[in-house]
Write a protein that holds these residues in place. Sequence first.
Motif, PDB file in Angstrom:
ATOM      1  N   ALA A 141       0.987  -1.207   0.017  1.00 31.89           N
ATOM      2  CA  ALA A 141      -0.003   0.050   0.144  1.00 31.89           C
ATOM      3  C   ALA A 141       0.793   1.179   0.155  1.00 31.89           C
ATOM      4  CB  ALA A 141      -0.914   0.090   1.398  1.00 31.89           C
ATOM      5  N   PHE A 142       0.586   2.303  -0.669  1.00 39.34           N
ATOM      6  CA  PHE A 142       1.134   3.482  -0.496  1.00 39.34           C
ATOM      7  C   PHE A 142       0.480   4.684  -1.153  1.00 39.34           C
ATOM      8  CE2 PHE A 142       1.384   1.838  -5.041  1.00 39.34           C
ATOM      9  CZ  PHE A 142       1.482   2.824  -5.939  1.00 39.34           C
ATOM     10  N   LEU A 143       0.949   5.867  -0.924  1.00 41.57           N
ATOM     11  CA  LEU A 143       0.563   7.319  -1.354  1.00 41.57           C
ATOM     12  C   LEU A 143       0.962   7.579  -2.573  1.00 41.57           C
ATOM     13  CD1 LEU A 143       0.299   8.809   2.207  1.00 41.57           C
ATOM     14  CD2 LEU A 143      -1.516   7.503   1.286  1.00 41.57           C
ATOM     15  N   ASP A 144       0.292   8.612  -3.457  1.00 43.95           N
ATOM     16  CA  ASP A 144       0.626   9.117  -4.810  1.00 43.95           C
ATOM     17  C   ASP A 144       0.084  10.251  -4.670  1.00 43.95           C
ATOM     18  OD1 ASP A 144       1.952   9.369  -7.241  1.00 43.95           O
ATOM     19  OD2 ASP A 144       0.675   7.902  -7.991  1.00 43.95           O
ATOM     20  N   ILE A 145       0.772  11.200  -5.360  1.00 40.44           N
ATOM     21  CA  ILE A 145       0.184  12.636  -5.657  1.00 40.44           C
ATOM     22  C   ILE A 145      -0.408  12.544  -6.823  1.00 40.44           C
ATOM     23  CG2 ILE A 145       0.697  15.060  -6.038  1.00 40.44           C
ATOM     24  CD1 ILE A 145       3.277  14.402  -4.306  1.00 40.44           C
ATOM     25  N   PRO A 146      -2.021  12.977  -6.779  1.00 40.28           N
ATOM     26  CA  PRO A 146      -2.600  12.621  -8.161  1.00 40.28           C
ATOM     27  C   PRO A 146      -2.063  13.840  -8.914  1.00 40.28           C
ATOM     28  CG  PRO A 146      -4.028  12.927  -6.434  1.00 40.28           C
ATOM     29  CD  PRO A 146      -2.681  13.039  -5.833  1.00 40.28           C
ATOM     30  N   ASP A 147      -2.031  13.673 -10.521  1.00 40.33           N
ATOM     31  CA  ASP A 147      -1.662  14.810 -11.341  1.00 40.33           C
ATOM     32  C   ASP A 147      -2.738  15.958 -11.165  1.00 40.33           C
ATOM     33  OD1 ASP A 147      -0.043  12.914 -12.570  1.00 40.33           O
ATOM     34  OD2 ASP A 147      -1.191  12.162 -13.930  1.00 40.33           O
ATOM     35  N   PHE A 148      -4.045  15.681 -10.750  1.00 43.67           N
ATOM     36  CA  PHE A 148      -4.796  16.990 -10.445  1.00 43.67           C
ATOM     37  C   PHE A 148      -5.605  16.678  -9.144  1.00 43.67           C
ATOM     38  CE2 PHE A 148      -4.214  16.581 -14.998  1.00 43.67           C
ATOM     39  CZ  PHE A 148      -3.780  17.935 -15.466  1.00 43.67           C
ATOM     40  N   PHE A 152      -3.379  13.194  -1.182  1.00 39.79           N
ATOM     41  CA  PHE A 152      -2.923  12.194  -1.871  1.00 39.79           C
ATOM     42  C   PHE A 152      -4.081  10.997  -2.407  1.00 39.79           C
ATOM     43  CE2 PHE A 152       0.278  13.530   1.198  1.00 39.79           C
ATOM     44  CZ  PHE A 152       1.416  13.882   0.382  1.00 39.79           C
ATOM     45  N   SER A 153      -3.493  10.049  -3.308  1.00 38.37           N
ATOM     46  CA  SER A 153      -4.496   8.987  -3.448  1.00 38.37           C
ATOM     47  C   SER A 153      -3.639   7.769  -2.810  1.00 38.37           C
ATOM     48  CB  SER A 153      -4.484   8.688  -5.244  1.00 38.37           C
ATOM     49  OG  SER A 153      -3.369   8.606  -5.619  1.00 38.37           O
ATOM     50  N   LEU A 154      -4.643   6.968  -2.400  1.00 37.65           N
ATOM     51  CA  LEU A 154      -4.100   5.684  -1.568  1.00 37.65           C
ATOM     52  C   LEU A 154      -4.076   4.496  -2.946  1.00 37.65           C
ATOM     53  CD1 LEU A 154      -3.366   3.847   0.681  1.00 37.65           C
ATOM     54  CD2 LEU A 154      -5.875   3.819   1.138  1.00 37.65           C
ATOM     55  N   LYS A 155      -3.025   4.006  -3.137  1.00 40.98           N
ATOM     56  CA  LYS A 155      -2.984   2.655  -4.068  1.00 40.98           C
ATOM     57  C   LYS A 155      -2.459   1.581  -3.536  1.00 40.98           C
ATOM     58  CE  LYS A 155      -2.653   6.133  -7.802  1.00 40.98           C
ATOM     59  NZ  LYS A 155      -1.632   6.391  -9.011  1.00 40.98           N
ATOM     60  N   LEU A 156      -2.826   0.437  -4.233  1.00 38.92           N
ATOM     61  CA  LEU A 156      -2.311  -0.873  -3.773  1.00 38.92           C
ATOM     62  C   LEU A 156      -1.549  -1.468  -5.132  1.00 38.92           C
ATOM     63  CD1 LEU A 156      -2.543  -2.813  -1.280  1.00 38.92           C
ATOM     64  CD2 LEU A 156      -4.648  -3.728  -2.527  1.00 38.92           C
ATOM     65  N   TYR A 157      -0.167  -1.816  -4.803  1.00 38.56           N
ATOM     66  CA  TYR A 157       0.681  -2.564  -5.773  1.00 38.56           C
ATOM     67  C   TYR A 157       0.650  -3.934  -5.586  1.00 38.56           C
ATOM     68  CZ  TYR A 157       4.760  -3.676  -8.693  1.00 38.56           C
ATOM     69  OH  TYR A 157       5.585  -4.205  -9.614  1.00 38.56           O
ATOM     70  N   SER A 158       0.424  -4.877  -6.564  1.00 40.66           N
ATOM     71  CA  SER A 158       0.557  -6.221  -6.453  1.00 40.66           C
ATOM     72  C   SER A 158       1.757  -6.747  -6.709  1.00 40.66           C
ATOM     73  CB  SER A 158      -0.520  -7.035  -7.290  1.00 40.66           C
ATOM     74  OG  SER A 158      -0.284  -8.435  -7.380  1.00 40.66           O
ATOM     75  N   SER A 161       1.472  -9.363  -9.659  1.00 41.42           N
ATOM     76  CA  SER A 161       0.869  -9.197 -10.954  1.00 41.42           C
ATOM     77  C   SER A 161       1.561  -7.831 -11.645  1.00 41.42           C
ATOM     78  CB  SER A 161      -0.393  -9.066 -11.008  1.00 41.42           C
ATOM     79  OG  SER A 161      -0.962  -7.849 -10.305  1.00 41.42           O
ATOM     80  N   GLY A 162       1.987  -6.988 -10.507  1.00 42.44           N
ATOM     81  CA  GLY A 162       2.699  -5.619 -11.164  1.00 42.44           C
ATOM     82  C   GLY A 162       1.476  -4.683 -11.328  1.00 42.44           C
ATOM     83  N   GLN A 163       0.355  -5.002 -10.906  1.00 42.46           N
ATOM     84  CA  GLN A 163      -0.779  -4.119 -11.124  1.00 42.46           C
ATOM     85  C   GLN A 163      -0.965  -3.207  -9.898  1.00 42.46           C
ATOM     86  OE1 GLN A 163      -4.075  -6.848 -12.098  1.00 42.46           O
ATOM     87  NE2 GLN A 163      -4.368  -5.686 -13.867  1.00 42.46           N
ATOM     88  N   ILE A 164      -1.068  -1.857 -10.216  1.00 40.72           N
ATOM     89  CA  ILE A 164      -1.564  -0.866  -9.169  1.00 40.72           C
ATOM     90  C   ILE A 164      -3.175  -0.588  -9.486  1.00 40.72           C
ATOM     91  CG2 ILE A 164      -1.307   1.426  -8.713  1.00 40.72           C
ATOM     92  CD1 ILE A 164       1.799   1.292  -9.659  1.00 40.72           C
ATOM     93  N   ASN A 165      -3.684  -0.758  -8.197  1.00 40.25           N
ATOM     94  CA  ASN A 165      -5.071  -0.455  -8.167  1.00 40.25           C
ATOM     95  C   ASN A 165      -5.372   0.859  -7.331  1.00 40.25           C
ATOM     96  OD1 ASN A 165      -6.156  -2.754  -9.653  1.00 40.25           O
ATOM     97  ND2 ASN A 165      -5.581  -3.794  -7.938  1.00 40.25           N
ATOM     98  N   GLY A 171      -7.571  13.231  -1.958  1.00 38.26           N
ATOM     99  CA  GLY A 171      -8.033  13.579  -0.675  1.00 38.26           C
ATOM    100  C   GLY A 171      -7.695  13.090   0.688  1.00 38.26           C
ATOM    101  N   VAL A 172      -6.748  12.081   0.511  1.00 45.86           N
ATOM    102  CA  VAL A 172      -6.289  11.262   1.594  1.00 45.86           C
ATOM    103  C   VAL A 172      -5.016  12.223   2.058  1.00 45.86           C
ATOM    104  CG1 VAL A 172      -5.095   9.148   2.250  1.00 45.86           C
ATOM    105  CG2 VAL A 172      -6.630   8.934   0.394  1.00 45.86           C
ATOM    106  N   ASP A 173      -5.106  12.551   3.421  1.00 49.32           N
ATOM    107  CA  ASP A 173      -4.295  13.118   4.242  1.00 49.32           C
ATOM    108  C   ASP A 173      -3.382  12.311   5.180  1.00 49.32           C
ATOM    109  OD1 ASP A 173      -4.614  15.625   2.638  1.00 49.32           O
ATOM    110  OD2 ASP A 173      -6.484  16.152   4.026  1.00 49.32           O
ATOM    111  N   LEU A 174      -3.039  11.205   4.931  1.00 50.48           N
ATOM    112  CA  LEU A 174      -2.337  10.397   5.966  1.00 50.48           C
ATOM    113  C   LEU A 174      -1.227  10.805   6.145  1.00 50.48           C
ATOM    114  CD1 LEU A 174      -3.236   6.726   4.531  1.00 50.48           C
ATOM    115  CD2 LEU A 174      -4.392   8.108   6.516  1.00 50.48           C
ATOM    116  N   VAL A 175      -0.487  10.735   7.184  1.00 51.96           N
ATOM    117  CA  VAL A 175       0.865  11.141   7.565  1.00 51.96           C
ATOM    118  C   VAL A 175       1.408   9.923   7.782  1.00 51.96           C
ATOM    119  CG1 VAL A 175       2.320  12.339   9.284  1.00 51.96           C
ATOM    120  CG2 VAL A 175       0.085  13.442   8.716  1.00 51.96           C
TER     121      VAL A 175
END
Length: 181
Positions: A141-148, A152-158, A161-165, A171-175
Motif C-alpha cells: 500500500a502506498f500514497l501517490d500525488i494525483p496529477d490533478f 494524496f491517492s491511496l494505491k495498492l501494488y500487487s 501481477s505488477g498491477q496498481i489499483n 483527498g487522503v491526508d495520511l501522515v
Amino acid sequence: IEWVNQDIYVYVSNAELEFLQRIDLAGKVETVLDKAVFGGVAVSSDGQYIAYTKANDGRLGEELYIMNVEKRESRRIHTKPTFSVARIQWAPDNQMLAFNILPRLHGGTAMIQVVNVETEEVLYSFRGIYPVWSPDGKYLAFLDIPDFGDGFSLKLYSIHSGQINVIVSQGVDLVKAVRKP
C-alpha cells in the motif's frame, strides 16, 4: 521495540545519528553502528538484519546498507548519487526491502523501489511514497500525488501481477500508514 527470539530489544540512537545501540530488558547495551552518520533504520522481523542508510562521503544522496547484526558485517545494496533513501520497510519474509527514493535536487519525482535482499536486484520501481507491506507480503500500500486534485491517492501494488489499483483517488491526508494488528 522489536521482538527478537522471544526477547525484546530496543534500538536507540543519539540526535546526531552517530551510533545505533541495541538494549535488552536486563539493560545490556550493545553498539550496533558506531561512528557513522546514518539516516533511516529498519530491523528485519527475525532481528537478524538491519537495513540503514548512510551519507555517501559528503556527496549528495545516500546509500542503503544491510547489516548482519550478530556478525556486525554490512554490505551496500543500493546507491543513487543524487537521491535520498527513506521509509525502509522489510517484507514479512525478509527477502525484499521497499523504500522511497527521494530526489535531493528540485524537479524529481518520489519513487518506491523494491529490492531483492539476496541478489540486490531492483525488482519494482514506481511513483509513490510511504510504502507499507501487507502481512502476507503480496501487496504494497502506498500514497501517490494525483496529477490533478487535492491530497494524496491511496494505491495498492500487487507484487505478483505488477498491477496498481487505486483505492482512494484523492483527498487522503495520511501522515503515517500503519499495519492492522
